[in-house]
Design an enzyme around this catalytic site. Structure first.
Site, PDB file in Angstrom:
ATOM      1  NE  ARG A  45      -4.716   1.169  -7.832  1.00 29.63           N
ATOM      2  CZ  ARG A  45      -5.399   1.761  -8.718  1.00 29.63           C
ATOM      3  NH1 ARG A  45      -5.829   0.832  -9.781  1.00 29.63           N
ATOM      4  NH2 ARG A  45      -5.428   2.996  -9.100  1.00 29.63           N
ATOM      5  CG  HIS A  49      -8.444   3.476  -5.082  1.00 30.21           C
ATOM      6  ND1 HIS A  49      -8.835   3.561  -6.220  1.00 30.21           N
ATOM      7  CD2 HIS A  49      -7.274   3.462  -4.801  1.00 30.21           C
ATOM      8  CE1 HIS A  49      -7.741   4.145  -7.058  1.00 30.21           C
ATOM      9  NE2 HIS A  49      -6.594   4.031  -6.120  1.00 30.21           N
ATOM     10  CG  HIS A 172       2.889   2.772  -5.370  1.00 36.85           C
ATOM     11  ND1 HIS A 172       2.653   4.194  -5.872  1.00 36.85           N
ATOM     12  CD2 HIS A 172       1.728   2.487  -5.425  1.00 36.85           C
ATOM     13  CE1 HIS A 172       1.535   4.623  -6.164  1.00 36.85           C
ATOM     14  NE2 HIS A 172       0.699   3.359  -5.858  1.00 36.85           N
ATOM     15  CD1 TRP A 188       6.343   1.969  -8.404  1.00 33.43           C
ATOM     16  CD2 TRP A 188       4.735   0.684  -8.454  1.00 33.43           C
ATOM     17  NE1 TRP A 188       5.361   2.733  -8.857  1.00 33.43           N
ATOM     18  CE2 TRP A 188       4.240   1.914  -8.676  1.00 33.43           C
ATOM     19  CE3 TRP A 188       3.891  -0.465  -8.344  1.00 33.43           C
ATOM     20  CZ2 TRP A 188       2.964   2.218  -8.760  1.00 33.43           C
ATOM     21  CZ3 TRP A 188       2.621  -0.338  -8.414  1.00 33.43           C
ATOM     22  CH2 TRP A 188       1.841   1.194  -8.715  1.00 33.43           C
TER      23      TRP A 188
END
Ligand code: CCH
Length: 290
Positions: A45, A49, A172, A188
């Site tokens: 992640r 970002h 995800h 998820w």
């Protein structure tokens, strides 16, 4: 803005493999993080970002300047939780102070992806730290409430097409949403730290119910405590996206190969690499035991 790759001088594949190994060993020794998920997902992640500020219209943002190290960028409310990833990587930077932050954050993601069973992902060095004045204003990260047209419009800023967006969002499968970070709640999948095409299988096969969570945000829930964000669920609501969701649910190899391509593209967006800069392919810790 032109971002010309300038790889760390005199460093070879072996030097970068050493960094890969340091990150991978630290992941192993700190595997208890986040109730046993480990640091892999949050590192992926962070790589996202730190690249997600890119804008094709003026070539600003992106991973090049390593600007996620500045509070000005990292304090975006949509990046809550990523301080765990930067804190994890700080000692790696102290061990290899010659490495730029953009290279560190992207290499962290590539290492995590491969160690969690994902595709071999060629990575190129050469990002150069830039100053706080190159941090774009907040507002470039995606919001989870969006529908399919929001998602399509959002990724147009990167120049990504429908197929690429669906492949990329397969990330995800890793990790989870945390009420205290994002106001969303749950993983998820049952396996939070194994990279696979199950994100797509879950989207198609589970019975999803739109419900309000404890932070009053709407999310899709299925039996067994797994969830989808509205932006994830948009991929089955839109026929053009759905076509690729079905393809990737059926064909794990196609997903791995397309995910690798779009993830590399994401991490390199906005950077000009000279032909002499060879993509580096790292061995996993497991492969090195042989
Ligand atoms: Fe994501 N993501 N993401 N995401 N994400 C969250 C967690 C992870 C959105 C929202 C969220 C990508 C795209 C999107 C990961 C990788 C990628 C969370 C929960 C939200 C909210 C954060 C929390 O609560 O801790 C939205 C909206 C988009 C729009 O497209 C892309 C692209 C990638 C990578 C290629 C990973 C991995 C996580 C798990 C992090 C963890 O700590 O477990």
């Amino acid at each position: 803005t032109l971002h010309i790759a300038r790889p760390e001088k005199g460093k070879t594949l072996a030097d970068f493999q050493n960094i890969y190994n340091s990150i991978a060993e630290k992941m192993k020794s700190e595997s208890a993080y986040d109730d046993g998920t480990g640091y892999g997902p949050v590192l992926v992640r962070l790589s996202w970002h730190s690249s997600a500020t890119y804008d094709k219209n003026d070539n600003s943002g992106g991973s090049y300047g390593g600007t996620f190290r500045f509070k000005k960028e990292a304090s975006d409310v949509l990046s809550k939780g990523l301080e765990n990833a930067t804190k994890f990587l700080d000692p790696i930077h102290s061990e290899y102070p010659w490495l730029s932050h953009g290279d560190l954050y992207t290499l962290g993601g590539v290492t995590a992806l491969q160690e969690l069973g994902g595709p071999k992902t060629p990575w190129r060095p050469g990002r150069v730290d830039t100053g706080p004045e190159t941090v774009p204003a907040h507002g470039r990260l995606p919001i989870p409430e969006g529908n399919a047209s929001y998602v399509r419009n959002y990724y147009d800023r990167f120049g990504f097409n429908d197929q690429e967006v669906v492949a990329l969002l397969g990330a995800h499968i890793l990790g989870k949403t945390h009420l205290k970070n994002s106001g969303y709640d749950g993983p998820w999948d049952d396996d939070t730290n194994i990279f696979s095409n199950e994100f797509f299988g879950n989207l198609l096969e589970r019975k999803w119910t739109l419900e309000k969570n404890a932070a009053s945000n709407m999310q899709y829930n299925a039996k067994g405590g797994i969830m989808m964000l509205p932006t994830d669920y948009a991929l089955v609501q839109d026929p053009k996206y759905l076509k690729y969701v079905k393809k990737y649910a059926d064909d794990q190899d196609a997903f791995f190969s397309d995910f690798r391509d779009i993830y590399v593209k994401l991490l390199e967006r906005g950077i000009s690499f000279d032909d002499s800069i060879e993509p580096l392919v790292f061995k996993t810790l497991k492969e090195q035991l042989k």
